[in-house]
Design a protein around this motif. Sequence first.
Motif, PDB file in Angstrom:
ATOM      1  N   GLN A 181       3.237  -2.609   8.761  1.00  0.00           N
ATOM      2  CA  GLN A 181       1.822  -2.948   8.580  1.00  0.00           C
ATOM      3  C   GLN A 181       1.178  -2.049   7.528  1.00  0.00           C
ATOM      4  OE1 GLN A 181      -0.509  -2.812  12.183  1.00  0.00           O
ATOM      5  NE2 GLN A 181      -2.194  -3.976  11.286  1.00  0.00           N
ATOM      6  N   HIS A 182       1.516  -0.761   7.563  1.00  0.00           N
ATOM      7  CA  HIS A 182       0.972   0.193   6.578  1.00  0.00           C
ATOM      8  C   HIS A 182       1.424  -0.170   5.163  1.00  0.00           C
ATOM      9  CE1 HIS A 182      -0.389   3.945   4.817  1.00  0.00           C
ATOM     10  NE2 HIS A 182       0.814   4.138   4.317  1.00  0.00           N
ATOM     11  N   ILE A 183       2.693  -0.542   5.007  1.00  0.00           N
ATOM     12  CA  ILE A 183       3.221  -0.912   3.687  1.00  0.00           C
ATOM     13  C   ILE A 183       2.511  -2.158   3.155  1.00  0.00           C
ATOM     14  CG2 ILE A 183       5.257  -1.856   2.519  1.00  0.00           C
ATOM     15  CD1 ILE A 183       6.954   0.061   4.259  1.00  0.00           C
ATOM     16  N   ILE A 184       2.292  -3.136   4.029  1.00  0.00           N
ATOM     17  CA  ILE A 184       1.600  -4.363   3.622  1.00  0.00           C
ATOM     18  C   ILE A 184       0.184  -4.045   3.145  1.00  0.00           C
ATOM     19  CG2 ILE A 184       0.606  -6.521   4.486  1.00  0.00           C
ATOM     20  CD1 ILE A 184       3.099  -6.764   6.281  1.00  0.00           C
ATOM     21  N   GLU A 185      -0.524  -3.225   3.929  1.00  0.00           N
ATOM     22  CA  GLU A 185      -1.901  -2.877   3.571  1.00  0.00           C
ATOM     23  C   GLU A 185      -1.951  -2.058   2.286  1.00  0.00           C
ATOM     24  OE1 GLU A 185      -3.217  -0.892   7.061  1.00  0.00           O
ATOM     25  OE2 GLU A 185      -3.524  -2.740   8.219  1.00  0.00           O
ATOM     26  N   GLU A 186      -1.017  -1.116   2.146  1.00  0.00           N
ATOM     27  CA  GLU A 186      -0.994  -0.226   0.992  1.00  0.00           C
ATOM     28  C   GLU A 186      -0.643  -0.988  -0.292  1.00  0.00           C
ATOM     29  OE1 GLU A 186       0.814   4.186   0.410  1.00  0.00           O
ATOM     30  OE2 GLU A 186       2.281   2.587   0.685  1.00  0.00           O
ATOM     31  N   SER A 187       0.310  -1.930  -0.200  1.00  0.00           N
ATOM     32  CA  SER A 187       0.749  -2.680  -1.386  1.00  0.00           C
ATOM     33  C   SER A 187      -0.198  -3.832  -1.725  1.00  0.00           C
ATOM     34  CB  SER A 187       2.158  -3.233  -1.174  1.00  0.00           C
ATOM     35  OG  SER A 187       2.161  -4.214  -0.141  1.00  0.00           O
ATOM     36  N   GLY A 188      -0.933  -4.291  -0.721  1.00  0.00           N
ATOM     37  CA  GLY A 188      -1.816  -5.434  -0.931  1.00  0.00           C
ATOM     38  C   GLY A 188      -1.110  -6.771  -0.853  1.00  0.00           C
ATOM     39  N   LEU A 189       0.169  -6.769  -0.474  1.00  0.00           N
ATOM     40  CA  LEU A 189       0.930  -8.022  -0.393  1.00  0.00           C
ATOM     41  C   LEU A 189       0.437  -8.871   0.777  1.00  0.00           C
ATOM     42  CD1 LEU A 189       3.469  -9.561  -1.545  1.00  0.00           C
ATOM     43  CD2 LEU A 189       4.736  -8.523   0.335  1.00  0.00           C
TER      44      LEU A 189
END
Length: 460
Positions: A316-324
């Motif tokens: 979830q953090h990676i999705i939010e951070e990347s904006g994907l």
Amino acid sequence: MHRMNKPEEFLALEIPKDTLERMEEKVRRYAFFDTLTGLPNRTLLFDRLSHAIERMRRRNDYRYSVLFIDLDRFRIINENLGHALGDKLIRAAADRLSHHLRKLDTVARFGGDKFVILLDDILDNENALLVVERIRKDFSEFFHIQNHEVFISLSIGLVYGAPEYKTPYHIIQDAETAMYRAKAGGNGKYQVYHPRMHDRTVNLLNMETDLRKAVTRQEFVIHYQPIVDLATNKIAGLEALVRWQHPRKGLIPPMDFLPLAEETGLIVPIGLWVLQKACHQLAEYMNALPPNMPFILGVNISVKQLTQEDLCDNIQHIIEESGLDPKRLKLEITESIMMDNAEAVLPIFNKLKSLGIHLAIDDFGTGHSSLSYLHQFPFDTLKIDRSFVSKIGINNDKYLKIIQTIIFLACHLEMNVVAEGIENKLQIKKLKELKCQNGQGFYLSKPLELKQIKHILNQA
């Protein structure tokens, strides 16, 4: 006033004989037997191995063998279904192993989910192999524990006793080496020890050292293999595939280091890095696509990653951070992981699905799926294993009929289908005739570097 007894008065007390015998028995059991299973422990095992080694030195007709056994994927069951169930599974496994042995044999708990069997005074090596096969057959059946059906396979290393063995440590070490060699070939396998394995073990130790450095230095690159819509011949998505850019050996393909990464647990940081890097590299392009355009990024998730409590939070953090957009991310899980640990991983899959992420069953057809399990999982995509696709046109199209059945199954479950390992025009033709939606393989495109992928996508 109460008088304190002097030390010598305690020594003078006479302990009843039956009490003393019970105390001695308790001490003996703690010293030589495992408290969870009641099996001999390492101390007693090494003692009996010492006797076997000595007997072989004195008798030309004496034979013995040693089996080193590891319960495959025990950790994921233990961590997801609870340690109480894990303990019961260990005891149940110990009972099954003991069932196949004679009174003169020894099965010992070596620690954790590992067992060692000493087959004492056997006729020949063939007897040891027969025992291995009987054990493997027995473990093909589910365990029924606390209203759970739990399947667990074994990786077995087998060593034949030889005069060259002088200490129990030496033969145990070789049996463990053979076990890890078996595990590298996939779960549920066994391997007979050969001296060449020692050299391989040294090489693996050196590679492990290099791999640990590679994680710290981030010596990895991602190549992307296009997934093609077979009806339109357009790219419908990408699968992220990691490579190791070794400073001395050059580019190392995944099959040469990922099994070791899985075994050592290094797959966890590597897998997280791949997910993070791929999402960041492709987020801008994918978010600019029309919302209704089915273009998805596929990333593999290993069994070790599924045991991490913070997996969903990290994703979830990676999705939010990347904006994907999470709807453009597809996590691919091999069929064997899913089916071997169905009840343990289902809550994880449901949580990932709640984030909006797509889920895919990878290498479908190589595990032991049952429809009663399959329909319970929230999967969107089924990837047909390359072993079926590669045999299209062989054996009177037997494998083509299997593929047809898989496509029908996926359609019934409202799942998308991807055929893996496409290598020629005939395979493409037959898959199109079967209405297979998507394909992937070297005939369509090999995995490409990011700049090559961007060039292709910009021209599309």
